[in-house]
Design a protein around this motif. Structure first.
Motif: not given
Length: 599
Positions: A9-13, A51-53, A282-284, A300-302
């Motif tokens: 799981m990943a998040s931009p910051s 992915i997290a916002p 997620y399709f960023g 994607g988002y969990k």
């Protein structure tokens, strides 16, 4: 680093979470390094990147933080995600199946010392009341004989549609655009999104092209292409002036609240529910790193989900990556989400529900909390969460014949932990179901190429029967999920909500309509066709209206007779009638219904 991750799981910051495989050591590792390792890995197992916002997801710039579908393969990640660090969420456990979480530095709370449990070799003696609740609301739905559109509009009801219309118009006005969106146009947009689940093109504009190989008259005649693009780009679900900056999903929070309310209001009242994780893709496309095409790797988002055993979504909450449980509960993130789901269920009454979940959530502490709430629970459990229950070692148990098991019960709170040997050794914990009666399960023996009977404790059998609700929902959503996505980071999440509403409406259809059941695809087609035909823009159709009426009248797809308050002329015999065809929007008697659609 050994690249054995199964879930990431990943998040931009501030968010990257991975469920590690055996032997993985991830300390300050960058996501970019993890992705390189996954590319080089030979294993055929699928990987999922959550992915997290971003932390500042309430900012205006995040309205265009994702990618559209035109001409892109795979998915791109923002550079802030690629260079995020991976650190253990709780390195004190030292377990291989533990979760990893990239989080800001936080103060560690001291663990509250609790009395040591006393484990005894005996069966459990639960004191829960038996399930006797009835479901008058479901009986009322059955009596109404709702069509597929009527069932779908239990969730996307008039209040929800008007709310989206108002927020979208407000957002456009804030951008100095006079959108003038109406409920009729929004239903056309929803119809196109639903239709894209089973009819999709590489570029969504191909729906409106005049080329004979791509033109879709149902879409083209319902709404103009540029009007659809304008509406879709300004779809909004919250007032930007009232966003909670601490909530990464603030821009869709009002929609989440409304949908959860509607899902729970019309949910079948049952004893058994499943809880687990789902994923919204997620399709960023920001950033320089593109994931390899053909690799079994999804982003994607969990989503934390609570469902019925058949797959009806009762409650959901997107994971934000920085949500911590209250220290006085002593639970991890997964356990706290189970408690929130139980609290939502108990709003309908404090009944003896039975919740099933896997080892991501299960702990003896969670079983104790749920028992105090009057809720039964059963789930597989990791050894380090059994609070030192003295069971036989898995290596020793594996040397014994299949079907062997060992178990102990906590004397103080009647919580049982059972370790059972089948094809592998599994541990199950429950506060409601015990060993007896021990049954027999049929299993295939690969070496002897025969089926053998092995002993199976009662709690294992019940767990295997009831735990698959979230998986069934995921399977239904994945079959025909919305393919159209926009530039906003949350556009794929909106598609997930629409797909979940279609799944729930279909689940209600299976319960309410025993005589005229349709499969999920036919159900979805019916909703899409009715929304596009009955909400089409007739102001500029001209000669197209006669062709539409003729083609849809005789297509034998999705015609449903419903009651209407105002009497009209029957389209066949021309006498007064109070029923009509929902798709054709024509008054027609029940006795004339079949003949009208074949003449």
């Amino acid at each position: 680093m050994t690249p054995c991750s199964e879930f990431i799981m990943a998040s931009p910051s501030s968010g990257l979470t991975a469920r590690r495989g055996a032997g993985s050591k991830l300390k300050s590792t960058k996501l970019l390094e993890v992705l390189h390792a996954l590319e080089e890995e030979e294993s055929g197992r699928s990987k999922e990147v959550f992915i997290a916002p971003p932390d500042n997801a309430a900012g205006d710039f995040t309205d265009e933080d994702s990618g559209d579908e035109d001409g892109r393969q795979g998915a791109h990640l923002p550079g802030t995600v690629l260079h995020a660090s991976v650190v253990p969420e709780d390195s004190s456990t030292g377990e291989e199946d533990d979760d990893l979480q990239l989080q800001p530095a936080t103060k560690r709370w001291k663990a509250v010392e609790e009395p040591q449990r006393v484990w005894t070799k005996r069966d459990i003696q639960p004191d829960f009341s038996s399930w006797t609740a009835s479901d008058p609301h479901m009986e009322d739905l059955k009596s109404q004989e709702l069509s597929p559109v009527g069932l779908f509009e239990l969730f996307f009801d008039e209040g929800t549609i008007n709310f989206i219309v108002n927020e979208s118009n407000r957002y456009a006005w804030q951008k100095n655009v006079n959108l003038g969106l109406t409920a009729q146009e929004l239903k056309c947009v929803l119809g196109i999104l639903i239709l894209s689940g089973y009819i999709s093109y590489p570029r969504r504009r191909m729906f409106w092209e005049t080329s004979p190989d791509s033109h879709h008259h149902l879409v083209a005649d319902a709404i103009r292409r540029d009007r659809f693009e304008l509406i879709f780009s300004y779809l909004h679900f919250a007032d930007n002036n009232k966003l909670d900056e601490s909530d990464r999903f603030a821009k869709v929070r009002p929609l989440i609240v409304r949908m959860n309310c509607n899902f729970q209001k019309h949910a079948p009242l049952e004893e058994c529910y499943s809880f687990g994780e789902s994923m919204c893709e997620y399709f960023g496309h920001r950033g320089s790193k593109q994931l390899p095409v053909g690799k079994a790797l999804r982003l994607g988002y969990k989503i934390w989900c609570g469902t019925t055993s058949r797959g009806y979504l009762v409650w959901f909450e997107p994971s934000q990556g920085t949500l911590f449980t209250k220290p006085d509960r002593g639970l991890d993130l997964g356990g706290s989400m189970v408690v929130k789901f139980v609290d939502a269920l108990q709003e309908r009454g404090c009944l003896p529900y039975h919740i099933f979940f896997d080892k991501v959530f299960t702990s003896v502490k969670l079983m104790s909390i749920l028992r105090k709430k009057g809720v039964k629970a059963t789930g597989t459990v990791c050894e380090y969460r059994t609070e030192q229950c003295p069971l036989k070692d898995p290596k020793e148990l594996k040397k014994m014949k299949r079907g062997s098991f060992d178990y102990k019960v906590d004397e103080r709170e009647e919580i049982i932990v059972c370790r059972w040997h089948d094809s592998s050794v599994v541990s199950i914990c429950s506060n409601a179901v015990g060993i007896e009666p021990v049954g027999l399960a049929s299993h295939h023996s690969g070496a002897a190429k025969t089926r053998t009977q092995v002993h199976q404790p009662s709690l294992v059998r019940l767990y295997q029967e009831k735990v698959g609700g979230v998986g069934r929902m995921d399977q239904n959503i994945a079959k025909y999920k919305v393919k159209i996505r926009g530039m906003k980071w949350y556009s794929s999440f909106i598609g997930y909500v629409i797909d979940a509403a279609i799944n729930n409406a279909w689940q209600l259809h299976r319960i309410c309509c025993h005589d005229a059941q349709v499969d999920l695809l036919a159900f979805r087609r019916y909703v899409a066709c009715v929304y596009l035909e009955s909400n089409a823009d007739t102001s500029s159709q001209g000669r197209r209206s006669r062709r539409l009426e003729t083609e849809s009248r005789f297509d034998m797809i999705g015609h449903w007779i419903i009651h209407q308050d105002k009497r009209t002329r029957c389209a066949l015999c021309h006498s007064q009638t109070n029923t009509r065809c929902e798709k054709c929007q024509k008054g027609v008697h029940a006795k004339c219904f079949r003949e009208y659609h074949i003449r």
